[in-house]
Scaffold this motif. Structure first.
Motif, PDB file in Angstrom:
ATOM      1  N   HIS A   1      15.902 -35.690  -2.861  1.00  0.00           N
ATOM      2  CA  HIS A   1      17.030 -36.595  -2.596  1.00  0.00           C
ATOM      3  C   HIS A   1      16.991 -37.105  -1.161  1.00  0.00           C
ATOM      4  O   HIS A   1      18.029 -37.397  -0.574  1.00  0.00           O
ATOM      5  CB  HIS A   1      18.360 -35.891  -2.872  1.00  0.00           C
ATOM      6  N   SER A   2      15.800 -37.141  -0.584  1.00  0.00           N
ATOM      7  CA  SER A   2      15.588 -37.661   0.772  1.00  0.00           C
ATOM      8  C   SER A   2      16.350 -36.904   1.844  1.00  0.00           C
ATOM      9  O   SER A   2      16.748 -37.490   2.859  1.00  0.00           O
ATOM     10  CB  SER A   2      15.946 -39.159   0.832  1.00  0.00           C
ATOM     11  N   GLY A   3      16.546 -35.628   1.646  1.00  0.00           N
ATOM     12  CA  GLY A   3      17.149 -34.813   2.701  1.00  0.00           C
ATOM     13  C   GLY A   3      16.172 -34.666   3.859  1.00  0.00           C
ATOM     14  O   GLY A   3      14.952 -34.681   3.671  1.00  0.00           O
TER      15      GLY A   3
ATOM     16  N   CYS B   1      14.951 -26.255   0.196  1.00  0.00           N
ATOM     17  CA  CYS B   1      16.004 -27.162   0.648  1.00  0.00           C
ATOM     18  C   CYS B   1      17.363 -26.550   0.317  1.00  0.00           C
ATOM     19  O   CYS B   1      17.559 -25.969  -0.758  1.00  0.00           O
ATOM     20  CB  CYS B   1      15.861 -28.509  -0.045  1.00  0.00           C
TER      21      CYS B   1
ATOM     22  N   HIS C   1      20.043 -28.094  -0.292  1.00  0.00           N
ATOM     23  CA  HIS C   1      20.847 -28.912  -1.203  1.00  0.00           C
ATOM     24  C   HIS C   1      20.692 -28.365  -2.623  1.00  0.00           C
ATOM     25  O   HIS C   1      21.567 -27.648  -3.099  1.00  0.00           O
ATOM     26  CB  HIS C   1      20.437 -30.390  -1.114  1.00  0.00           C
ATOM     27  N   LEU C   2      19.572 -28.632  -3.273  1.00  0.00           N
ATOM     28  CA  LEU C   2      19.370 -28.160  -4.639  1.00  0.00           C
ATOM     29  C   LEU C   2      18.024 -27.458  -4.827  1.00  0.00           C
ATOM     30  O   LEU C   2      17.468 -27.461  -5.922  1.00  0.00           O
ATOM     31  CB  LEU C   2      19.522 -29.311  -5.634  1.00  0.00           C
ATOM     32  N   ALA C   3      17.524 -26.884  -3.739  1.00  0.00           N
ATOM     33  CA  ALA C   3      16.392 -25.951  -3.790  1.00  0.00           C
ATOM     34  C   ALA C   3      15.023 -26.552  -4.088  1.00  0.00           C
ATOM     35  O   ALA C   3      14.125 -25.843  -4.543  1.00  0.00           O
ATOM     36  CB  ALA C   3      16.683 -24.806  -4.763  1.00  0.00           C
ATOM     37  N   CYS C   4      14.821 -27.818  -3.825  1.00  0.00           N
ATOM     38  CA  CYS C   4      13.456 -28.343  -3.865  1.00  0.00           C
ATOM     39  C   CYS C   4      12.710 -27.814  -2.636  1.00  0.00           C
ATOM     40  O   CYS C   4      13.335 -27.293  -1.713  1.00  0.00           O
ATOM     41  CB  CYS C   4      13.460 -29.867  -3.836  1.00  0.00           C
TER      42      CYS C   4
ATOM     43  N   CYS D   1      12.752 -33.548   2.363  1.00  0.00           N
ATOM     44  CA  CYS D   1      12.872 -33.078   0.994  1.00  0.00           C
ATOM     45  C   CYS D   1      12.639 -34.271   0.057  1.00  0.00           C
ATOM     46  O   CYS D   1      13.359 -35.276   0.130  1.00  0.00           O
ATOM     47  CB  CYS D   1      14.249 -32.474   0.744  1.00  0.00           C
TER      48      CYS D   1
END
Ligand code: FES
Length: 145
Positions: A108-110, A87, A89-92, A105
């Motif tokens: 954070h529900s991306g 992801c 955003h923060l790499a999940c 994701c």
């Protein structure tokens, strides 16, 4: 005086290799390799499929396992695009959900559409497209680590 000079020389002779041994691995650039994901005939046209990998990487004095997965999108004309599972955003890790027609994701529900573009949640950048090629009817993807 002579002892001090000899002592300093000894410290330099021993110290520089010792520091290099511990510091050099952390200063190295990211490297990568082509990973063979097998026969392209195993991919289903019109689908997005998870492809997993596992291999060992030498990192300085350590040998570490690298495990993960990528997403292969195979169009009806058999053109293949490979997305990173990371992801933006923060790499999940993102998961493809066929029924929602989105990558989701869990952190954070991306959400990303089937082209990897962000459509909801905090991510603002698309999923990375990974360099890929076909050799002898196998899909190879360039992974960095
Ligand atoms: S890490 Fe994916 S939405 Fe935050």
């Amino acid at each position: 005086m002579k002892t001090t000079v000899l002592g300093s020389g000894a410290v330099l002779l021993l110290g520089i290799p010792l520091i290099s041994y511990f510091v050099a691995p952390s200063l190295k650039k990211a490297t990568g390799k082509w990973v063979d994901f097998g026969a392209i005939d195993d991919l289903t046209p019109g689908s997005i499929e998870m492809l997993t990998y596992e291999f060992l990487v030498k990192d300085g004095w350590l040998v570490l396992p690298q495990r993960g997965f990528v997403w292969a999108k195979t169009n009806q004309d058999r053109a293949i695009k490979v997305f990173s599972s990371t992801c933006t955003h923060l790499a999940c890790n993102v998961i493809w959900q066929e029924e929602a027609n989105h990558f989701i994701c869990p952190c954070h529900s991306g959400r990303f559409d089937s082209h990897g573009n962000p459509v909801a949640g905090p991510p603002t950048k698309p999923l990375s497209t990974l360099e890929s090629k076909i050799e002898e009817e196998n899909l190879l993807v360039y992974l960095t680590f």
